[in-house]
Design a protein around this motif. Sequence first.
Motif, PDB file in Angstrom:
ATOM      1  N   GLU A  43       0.823  -1.190   0.000  1.00 43.83           N
ATOM      2  CA  GLU A  43       0.000   0.000   0.000  1.00 43.83           C
ATOM      3  C   GLU A  43       0.868   1.255   0.000  1.00 43.83           C
ATOM      4  N   ARG A  44       0.278   2.324  -0.450  1.00 39.30           N
ATOM      5  CA  ARG A  44       0.971   3.608  -0.431  1.00 39.30           C
ATOM      6  C   ARG A  44       1.177   4.027   1.022  1.00 39.30           C
ATOM      7  N   GLU A  45       2.400   4.462   1.330  1.00 42.22           N
ATOM      8  CA  GLU A  45       2.702   4.812   2.706  1.00 42.22           C
ATOM      9  C   GLU A  45       3.267   6.224   2.812  1.00 42.22           C
ATOM     10  N   PHE A  46       2.990   6.834   3.928  1.00 48.69           N
ATOM     11  CA  PHE A  46       3.463   8.176   4.220  1.00 48.69           C
ATOM     12  C   PHE A  46       4.975   8.182   4.418  1.00 48.69           C
ATOM     13  N   VAL A  47       5.627   9.219   3.888  1.00 46.98           N
ATOM     14  CA  VAL A  47       7.071   9.379   4.067  1.00 46.98           C
ATOM     15  C   VAL A  47       7.365  10.636   4.874  1.00 46.98           C
ATOM     16  N   ALA A  48       6.894  11.787   4.402  1.00 47.44           N
ATOM     17  CA  ALA A  48       7.191  13.050   5.075  1.00 47.44           C
ATOM     18  C   ALA A  48       6.192  14.101   4.614  1.00 47.44           C
ATOM     19  N   SER A  56       6.452  23.326  10.146  1.00 49.62           N
ATOM     20  CA  SER A  56       6.714  22.039  10.774  1.00 49.62           C
ATOM     21  C   SER A  56       6.869  20.948   9.742  1.00 49.62           C
ATOM     22  N   ALA A  57       7.730  19.988  10.078  1.00 48.42           N
ATOM     23  CA  ALA A  57       7.939  18.834   9.225  1.00 48.42           C
ATOM     24  C   ALA A  57       7.648  17.570  10.017  1.00 48.42           C
ATOM     25  N   TYR A  58       7.129  16.577   9.310  1.00 53.85           N
ATOM     26  CA  TYR A  58       6.750  15.328   9.946  1.00 53.85           C
ATOM     27  C   TYR A  58       7.286  14.178   9.110  1.00 53.85           C
ATOM     28  N   TYR A  59       7.714  13.118   9.792  1.00 53.09           N
ATOM     29  CA  TYR A  59       8.360  12.008   9.099  1.00 53.09           C
ATOM     30  C   TYR A  59       7.821  10.664   9.578  1.00 53.09           C
ATOM     31  N   ALA A  60       7.830   9.709   8.673  1.00 58.93           N
ATOM     32  CA  ALA A  60       7.596   8.331   9.075  1.00 58.93           C
ATOM     33  C   ALA A  60       8.811   7.858   9.868  1.00 58.93           C
ATOM     34  N   SER A 106      -4.372  13.686   9.765  1.00 57.64           N
ATOM     35  CA  SER A 106      -4.655  13.526   8.336  1.00 57.64           C
ATOM     36  C   SER A 106      -3.381  13.459   7.492  1.00 57.64           C
ATOM     37  N   LEU A 107      -2.273  13.885   8.068  1.00 64.08           N
ATOM     38  CA  LEU A 107      -1.046  13.983   7.272  1.00 64.08           C
ATOM     39  C   LEU A 107      -0.615  12.637   6.713  1.00 64.08           C
ATOM     40  N   ARG A 108      -0.873  11.559   7.438  1.00 64.34           N
ATOM     41  CA  ARG A 108      -0.367  10.248   7.051  1.00 64.34           C
ATOM     42  C   ARG A 108      -1.369   9.427   6.255  1.00 64.34           C
ATOM     43  N   VAL A 109      -2.486  10.038   5.905  1.00 66.56           N
ATOM     44  CA  VAL A 109      -3.576   9.318   5.247  1.00 66.56           C
ATOM     45  C   VAL A 109      -3.688   9.753   3.791  1.00 66.56           C
TER      46      VAL A 109
END
Length: 126
Positions: A43-48, A56-60, A106-109
């Motif tokens: 499946e497609r997965e969140f990276v950043a 702000s930055a967010y990471y897997a 919602s960022l990771r979806v």
Amino acid sequence: VQLQASGGGLVQAGGSLRLSCSASGRAGSSYTLAWFRQAPGKEREFVAADRWRAGSAYYADVVKGRFTISRDSTKNTVFLQMDSLKPEDTAVYYCAAQSRQKILSSLRVPAEYDYWGQGTQVTVSS
């Protein structure tokens, strides 16, 4: 509304690549720009993700400390600097945009993103 991703390629394990994604049209003023990836059969997965006004930055977790997301707001471009690449990073990488502020979860979806680029292949050899 367009997102144009580039910068993928073939690299040896331990190497680096820098992906770029240019946003135009309505995607150009997106609140959040992000990178996802999809490996064959997965499946497609969140990276950043980068939230513009929040700075702000967010990471897997699997890329934290190795990948860095950044944004050039003047050019509506988001970058993904990928260092210390591993064979398991091999995937098609997609940039995506949210056109308005949404809750952090919602960022990771993937379904919470309004626009998607065409994807760029990253292959890491062992």
